[in-house]
Design a protein around this motif. Structure first.
Motif, PDB file in Angstrom:
ATOM      1  N   GLN A   1     -14.284  -0.884   3.756  1.00 41.08           N
ATOM      2  CA  GLN A   1     -13.836  -1.726   2.655  1.00 41.08           C
ATOM      3  C   GLN A   1     -14.261  -3.463   3.350  1.00 41.08           C
TER       4      GLN A   1
ATOM      5  N   MET B   1       0.815  -1.183  -0.369  1.00 42.81           N
ATOM      6  CA  MET B   1      -0.133   0.487  -0.422  1.00 42.81           C
ATOM      7  C   MET B   1       0.970   1.549   0.049  1.00 42.81           C
TER       8      MET B   1
ATOM      9  N   LEU C   1      -3.518  -3.243   9.842  1.00 41.07           N
ATOM     10  CA  LEU C   1      -4.325  -2.185   9.121  1.00 41.07           C
ATOM     11  C   LEU C   1      -4.191  -1.493  10.202  1.00 41.07           C
TER      12      LEU C   1
ATOM     13  N   CYS D   1     -14.655  -3.697  -5.929  1.00 42.28           N
ATOM     14  CA  CYS D   1     -13.492  -2.693  -4.510  1.00 42.28           C
ATOM     15  C   CYS D   1     -14.403  -1.106  -5.096  1.00 42.28           C
TER      16      CYS D   1
ATOM     17  N   THR E   1      -6.757   7.488  -2.207  1.00 47.20           N
ATOM     18  CA  THR E   1      -6.745   6.205  -2.505  1.00 47.20           C
ATOM     19  C   THR E   1      -6.711   5.489  -3.466  1.00 47.20           C
TER      20      THR E   1
ATOM     21  N   VAL F   1      -9.140  -7.062   1.522  1.00 50.29           N
ATOM     22  CA  VAL F   1     -10.381  -6.919   1.081  1.00 50.29           C
ATOM     23  C   VAL F   1     -10.855  -8.620   0.806  1.00 50.29           C
TER      24      VAL F   1
ATOM     25  N   MET G   1      -5.334  -2.965  -1.540  1.00 52.49           N
ATOM     26  CA  MET G   1      -6.673  -2.745  -0.719  1.00 52.49           C
ATOM     27  C   MET G   1      -7.724  -4.221  -0.878  1.00 52.49           C
ATOM     28  N   CYS G   2      -7.577  -3.982  -1.999  1.00 52.03           N
ATOM     29  CA  CYS G   2      -8.724  -4.988  -2.789  1.00 52.03           C
ATOM     30  C   CYS G   2      -8.442  -6.596  -2.617  1.00 52.03           C
TER      31      CYS G   2
ATOM     32  N   THR H   1      -9.357   0.573   3.608  1.00 47.83           N
ATOM     33  CA  THR H   1      -9.152  -0.926   3.795  1.00 47.83           C
ATOM     34  C   THR H   1      -9.641  -1.565   4.892  1.00 47.83           C
TER      35      THR H   1
END
Length: 286
Positions: A230, A111, A196, A147, A157, A177, A173-174, A227
């Motif tokens: 999400q 990230m 996180l 996402c 982001t 998740v 990030m996606c 994140t």
């Protein structure tokens, strides 16, 4: 023979007459037969030319940066996308909490793995990200809807955000998740959520005179918070088991020095209140 000759002459006359009518229509501004098809072809050519131009921008950029840095960054992006697809399409139970836990820290680290910035032409970051979007390097069609970061922190982001870390941050990030949803156990959710949340404590104070350093810290906090948000959207009521440990971090983020991060935290708190059915005001005290 006479009949054959007259038939041939009649056919030629008809063709000549049709040609004259078409010419008259063109002079009068009428659309000649096939005009719509020609327009469609021109439109397709424009699309192809635009895509080629964007591809050339990407290739020019990779030609002008240090090759090792560019290739390393792109390789990281491909790996994260591949992991995302593994999490997304695993129907055989191959992905389990042990496997995900082993790659959790490296995945979170992506990230903040920034786009290579040095190049002779000094292309803006936004142009590089947009060119990568056009080339479909960043988002495959199968991942595009998986996402949807909030517009509140989009500049920090999203893949093409003006102040973001680019496509790799959003991809990580996606993927995180998707991993949480695939494993579906709090044995993984707890360490992931805590890791996180610790990222949201990237310094928000002016520890450096560099505006770039401060911007990077805000970006790190925003991506980490997004994140978590999400995860909340994906897990819903199941996330409530993680709420007690999350509250102190959220209370701090409500007072964040970056207004975008603070607003995103407010949105998240409201969502958690809707899911839990109770007010969290009494817990939101630093």
């Amino acid at each position: 023979t006479t009949n054959s000759s007259s038939s041939s002459l009649s056919s030629r006359a008809r063709k000549k007459q049709r040609k004259m009518m078409e010419n008259e229509e063109e002079k009068d501004g009428g659309a000649a037969p096939g005009a719509e098809g020609a327009k469609d072809n021109d439109s397709n050519k424009d699309i192809i030319n635009n895509n080629n131009n964007n591809n050339n921008k990407v290739m020019n950029w990779f030609d002008t940066v240090h090759c090792a840095d560019a290739n390393k960054w792109l390789l990281h992006l491909y790996i994260v996308r591949a992991l995302h697809r593994c999490f997304l399409y695993d129907n055989a139970g191959f992905i389990d909490s042990d496997k995900v836990e082993r790659i959790l820290d490296p995945l979170i680290a992506q990230m903040t793995f920034d786009l290579p910035a040095k190049n002779r032409h000094q292309y803006p970051r936004s142009l590089l990200a947009a060119a990568l979007v056009a080339q479909d390097v960043m988002v495959g069609a199968d991942l595009a809807s998986e996402c949807s970061p909030s517009p509140t922190t989009a500049a920090l982001t999203t893949a093409a955000g003006a102040d973001s870390a680019g496509p790799l941050a959003e991809a990580a990030m996606c993927a995180l998740v998707a991993a949480a949803a695939a494993v579906n156990t709090d044995a993984l959710w707890k360490p992931m959520n805590y890791a996180l949340l610790m990222r949201t404590r990237a310094s928000s104070s002016a520890t450096s005179n560099s505006s770039s350093s401060n911007s990077n810290s805000a970006r790190t906090r925003a991506v980490a918070l997004e994140t978590v948000a999400q995860m909340v959207d994906r897990l819903r009521e199941e996330f409530l088991v993680l709420l007690p440990e999350s509250l102190p971090f959220l209370a701090e983020l409500l007072e964040d020095s970056d207004a975008r991060v603070a607003r995103r935290c407010q949105e998240l708190v409201k969502t958690l209140e809707e899911i839990s059915g109770e007010s969290l005001d009494e817990y939101m005290k630093v």
